[in-house]
Design an enzyme around this catalytic site. Structure first.
Site, mmCIF file in Angstrom:
data_model
loop_
_atom_site.group_PDB
_atom_site.id
_atom_site.type_symbol
_atom_site.label_atom_id
_atom_site.label_comp_id
_atom_site.label_asym_id
_atom_site.label_seq_id
_atom_site.Cartn_x
_atom_site.Cartn_y
_atom_site.Cartn_z
ATOM 1 N N CYS A 118 0.803 -1.230 0.000
ATOM 2 C CA CYS A 118 0.000 0.000 0.000
ATOM 3 C C CYS A 118 0.837 1.282 0.000
ATOM 4 O O CYS A 118 0.297 2.370 -0.186
ATOM 5 C CB CYS A 118 -0.966 -0.009 1.170
ATOM 6 S SG CYS A 118 -1.961 -1.497 1.176
ATOM 7 N N HIS A 263 -3.076 6.691 2.924
ATOM 8 C CA HIS A 263 -3.539 5.346 2.598
ATOM 9 C C HIS A 263 -4.684 5.037 3.567
ATOM 10 O O HIS A 263 -4.620 5.374 4.744
ATOM 11 C CB HIS A 263 -2.424 4.313 2.766
ATOM 12 C CG HIS A 263 -2.947 2.936 2.540
ATOM 13 N ND1 HIS A 263 -3.559 2.581 1.358
ATOM 14 C CD2 HIS A 263 -3.036 1.852 3.344
ATOM 15 C CE1 HIS A 263 -3.990 1.341 1.439
ATOM 16 N NE2 HIS A 263 -3.672 0.876 2.639
ATOM 17 N N ASN A 293 -10.270 -0.489 1.146
ATOM 18 C CA ASN A 293 -8.813 -0.407 0.992
ATOM 19 C C ASN A 293 -8.445 -0.907 -0.397
ATOM 20 O O ASN A 293 -8.582 -2.102 -0.678
ATOM 21 C CB ASN A 293 -8.154 -1.262 2.081
ATOM 22 C CG ASN A 293 -6.640 -1.324 1.955
ATOM 23 O OD1 ASN A 293 -6.055 -0.741 1.044
ATOM 24 N ND2 ASN A 293 -6.021 -2.037 2.874
HETATM 25 N N1 ACO Z 1 -18.089 -9.180 10.493
HETATM 26 C C1 ACO Z 1 -18.466 -9.468 11.741
HETATM 27 N N2 ACO Z 1 -17.615 -9.829 12.708
HETATM 28 C C2 ACO Z 1 -16.306 -9.895 12.388
HETATM 29 C C3 ACO Z 1 -15.839 -9.600 11.089
HETATM 30 C C4 ACO Z 1 -16.787 -9.240 10.122
HETATM 31 N N3 ACO Z 1 -16.457 -8.940 8.854
HETATM 32 N N4 ACO Z 1 -14.503 -9.748 11.067
HETATM 33 C C5 ACO Z 1 -14.134 -10.117 12.317
HETATM 34 N N5 ACO Z 1 -15.230 -10.214 13.106
HETATM 35 C C6 ACO Z 1 -15.298 -10.577 14.504
HETATM 36 C C7 ACO Z 1 -14.159 -11.496 14.921
HETATM 37 O O1 ACO Z 1 -14.476 -12.842 14.632
HETATM 38 C C8 ACO Z 1 -14.091 -11.237 16.397
HETATM 39 O O2 ACO Z 1 -15.111 -11.968 17.044
HETATM 40 P P1 ACO Z 1 -14.852 -12.687 18.476
HETATM 41 O O3 ACO Z 1 -14.508 -11.550 19.404
HETATM 42 O O4 ACO Z 1 -16.123 -13.357 18.759
HETATM 43 O O5 ACO Z 1 -13.678 -13.583 18.237
HETATM 44 C C9 ACO Z 1 -14.453 -9.763 16.519
HETATM 45 O O6 ACO Z 1 -15.132 -9.417 15.299
HETATM 46 C C10 ACO Z 1 -13.263 -8.843 16.684
HETATM 47 O O7 ACO Z 1 -12.282 -9.220 15.717
HETATM 48 P P2 ACO Z 1 -10.909 -8.484 15.642
HETATM 49 O O8 ACO Z 1 -10.085 -9.097 14.565
HETATM 50 O O9 ACO Z 1 -10.318 -8.405 17.017
HETATM 51 O O10 ACO Z 1 -11.410 -7.050 15.166
HETATM 52 P P3 ACO Z 1 -10.625 -5.696 15.196
HETATM 53 O O11 ACO Z 1 -11.394 -4.734 15.977
HETATM 54 O O12 ACO Z 1 -9.169 -5.890 15.513
HETATM 55 O O13 ACO Z 1 -10.693 -5.255 13.658
HETATM 56 C C11 ACO Z 1 -9.492 -5.252 11.563
HETATM 57 C C12 ACO Z 1 -10.137 -6.093 12.660
HETATM 58 C C13 ACO Z 1 -10.573 -4.363 10.954
HETATM 59 C C14 ACO Z 1 -8.913 -6.159 10.492
HETATM 60 C C15 ACO Z 1 -8.387 -4.376 12.175
HETATM 61 O O14 ACO Z 1 -7.511 -5.184 12.928
HETATM 62 C C16 ACO Z 1 -7.571 -3.634 11.150
HETATM 63 O O15 ACO Z 1 -8.058 -2.754 10.474
HETATM 64 N N6 ACO Z 1 -6.271 -3.926 11.061
HETATM 65 C C17 ACO Z 1 -5.385 -3.231 10.137
HETATM 66 C C18 ACO Z 1 -5.648 -3.678 8.745
HETATM 67 C C19 ACO Z 1 -4.701 -2.992 7.814
HETATM 68 O O16 ACO Z 1 -4.231 -1.905 8.031
HETATM 69 N N7 ACO Z 1 -4.363 -3.660 6.763
HETATM 70 C C20 ACO Z 1 -3.457 -3.099 5.843
HETATM 71 C C21 ACO Z 1 -3.538 -3.886 4.646
HETATM 72 S S1 ACO Z 1 -2.707 -3.012 3.467
HETATM 73 C C22 ACO Z 1 -1.890 -4.006 2.415
HETATM 74 O O17 ACO Z 1 -0.720 -3.868 2.280
HETATM 75 C C23 ACO Z 1 -2.646 -5.091 1.681
#
Ligand code: ACO
Length: 336
Positions: A118, A263, A293
Site C-alpha cells: 500500500c 492510505h 482499501n
Molecule cells: N463481520 C463481523 N464480525 C467480524 C468480522 C466481520 N467482517 N470480522 C471479524 N469479526 C469478529 C471477529 O471474529 C471477532 O469476534 P470474536 O470476538 O467473537 O472472536 C471480533 O469481530 C473482533 O475481531 P478483531 O479481529 O479483534 O477485530 P478488530 O477490531 O481488531 O478489527 C481489523 C479487525 C478491521 C482487520 C483491524 O484489525 C484492522 O483494520 N487492522 C489493520 C488492517 C490494515 O491496516 N491492513 C493493511 C492492509 S494493506 C496491504 O498492504 C494489503
C-alpha cells in the site's frame, strides 16, 4: 528544476458491492464493518478484468486531463512508466507497466512495476522522480490493484476490507523552482521498511519460497493473509511517525499543510493517528467509505478526487502518507 504532477486520473470497476450485499453471503453486518473500519462499499473487478485494465483506464483519465481529446497522442511524450501493484496480471513477468505501455502505444519508454504494497504509489513516485533527475522528462506513475481476486472470501476478518481501483499521475521535470519562494512539486519524501513484520501481511503460496509441488491439490486460490491487530499497531505508529518526521524535516507545522492524502486501510487508524498528533480528522481527505482499501490505488485515487474537487489550488502544500505489506511505509510533501 521541479518535479511536478501535471495531471491525475483514476478508475474504479463498475460493479459496486455494499456491506449489505456481503451480509447476504457471509456472517457479517453493515454495522460491524462500518463501526470497525469506516467502509460502506467497495468496487470489484469483473471476471475478465485484470489489474492492467484498471491501470490503463486510470492512465487514460490522467492523459485526457493533460491533453483533452488527445490522450493517446500525449502518451507518446512519456519516457518512463512505473506501476505500484501487489496484484499484477501475472506473477513475476511481464510487468503491469509493460502491458499498459503496450496498450497505450508508448514508444521509447522504460516500464517496470514496484512492489511495496500500500506504500507502492509513493515508492513509485520516488523511483520515477529519481529517473527524471537523471535526464528523462515525463513519467506515468500508476497505483493499481485487484485485491478482491487474491482475497480469502472465507475469512470475514479480511475479505470485507478490500476493493479494486487504479489511480495515475503524470510527473514531469519542469523549470519551476524546487526550493525557496514559489517552489513547486515533490519537495520531500520519506521511504521506510521493516521486513521483520513480513509475515504479518503476505501472500505465502506460489512464489519460490513455497512453490506448488507436482501432484499437490490446491484447495483454494492463492490468497493474502493478514494479522489485522499486528498490522494495525504497526500502521498507527508508522503513520504518525511519518507525518511528524516530514513536518520536522521541513521545519513546518500541520497548519502549513492543507490536506493529507492518506492510505486508507481502516478509518480507525486515521482517527487514532489524528488523536495522537492532536489535530482534526478533517485534515485527511477520506474516501474509504466508497472504495474500501484499494492498496496501491488508494493514495492516487484520493489525490485525483481531491485535485478535481476544486479545493486544491496551485501553490497549496499537501502530504501523502501510506503503509503496507513488507512491511513498508512512505510519505511525501508536494506543493501543487
Ligand atoms: N463481520 C463481523 N464480525 C467480524 C468480522 C466481520 N467482517 N470480522 C471479524 N469479526 C469478529 C471477529 O471474529 C471477532 O469476534 P470474536 O470476538 O467473537 O472472536 C471480533 O469481530 C473482533 O475481531 P478483531 O479481529 O479483534 O477485530 P478488530 O477490531 O481488531 O478489527 C481489523 C479487525 C478491521 C482487520 C483491524 O484489525 C484492522 O483494520 N487492522 C489493520 C488492517 C490494515 O491496516 N491492513 C493493511 C492492509 S494493506 C496491504 O498492504 C494489503
Amino acid at each position: 528544476m521541479a518535479l511536478e504532477i501535471l495531471a491525475t486520473g483514476h478508475y474504479v470497476p463498475a460493479r459496486r458491492v455494499t456491506n449489505d450485499d456481503l451480509a447476504k453471503t457471509m456472517d457479517t453486518t453493515d454495522e460491524w464493518i462500518r463501526s470497525h473500519t469506516g467502509i460502506g462499499s467497495r468496487h470489484m473487478a469483473a471476471e475478465d478484468e485484470a489489474t492492467s485494465d484498471l491501470a490503463y483506464e486510470a492512465a487514460i483519465a490522467a492523459l485526457e486531463q493533460l491533453a483533452p481529446g488527445k490522450a493517446l497522442e500525449a502518451a507518446q511524450t512519456i519516457d518512463i512508466v512505473v506501476v505500484g501493484t501487489s496484484s499484477p496480471d501475472y506473477y513475476g513477468f511481464p510487468s503491469v507497466a509493460c502491458i499498459v505501455q503496450d496498450r497505450l502505444g508508448i514508444k521509447n519508454a522504460g516500464a517496470f512495476d514496484v512492489i511495496a504494497a500500500c506504500s507502492g504509489f509513493v515508492y513509485s513516485l520516488e523511483a520515477a522522480a529519481g529517473m527524471l533527475n537523471q535526464g528523462r522528462k515525463r513519467a506515468l506513475v500508476i497505483g493499481a490493484d485487484v485485491l478482491t481476486k487474491i482475497t480469502d472470501w472465507t475469512d470475514r476478518g479480511t475479505c470485507v476490507l478490500f476493493g479494486d481501483a487504479a489511480g495515475a499521475a503524470i510527473l514531469e521535470k519542469t523549470d519551476a523552482p524546487s526550493t525557496g519562494a514559489g517552489r513547486r512539486g515533490i519537495i520531500r519524501t520519506i521511504l521506510g521498511s521493516d521486513g521483520s513484520g513480513a509475515k504479518e501481511l503476505m501472500c505465502e503460496r506460489g512464489g519460490t519460497r513455497n512453490p506448488f509441488k507436482k501432484g499437490e491439490t490446491i484447495e483454494k486460490p492463492i490468497t493474502l493473509y493478514m494479522n489485522g491487530r499486528a498490522v494495525y499497531n504497526f500502521a498507527v505508529k508508522a503513520f504518525t511517525d511519518t507525518i511528524e518526521n516530514l513536518l520536522e524535516a521541513e521545519g513546518i507545522t500541520m497548519a502549513d499543510v492543507k490536506k493529507i492524502i492518506p492510505h486508507q486501510a481502516n478509518m480507525r487508524i486515521i482517527q487514532a493517528a489524528a488523536k495522537r498528533l492532536g489535530f482534526s480528522e478533517d485534515k485527511f481527505f477520506m474516501n474509504i467509505e466508497k472504495y474500501a482499501n484499494t492498496s496501491n490505488a488508494t493514495i492516487p485515487v484520493a489525490l485525483d478526487e481531491y485535485a478535481r474537487s476544486g479545493d486544491l489550488e496551485r501553490g497549496d502544500l499537501i502530504m501523502t502518507v501510506g503503509f503496507g505489506g513488507g512491511l513498508t511505509y512512505a510519505g511525501n510533501l508536494i506543493v501543487w
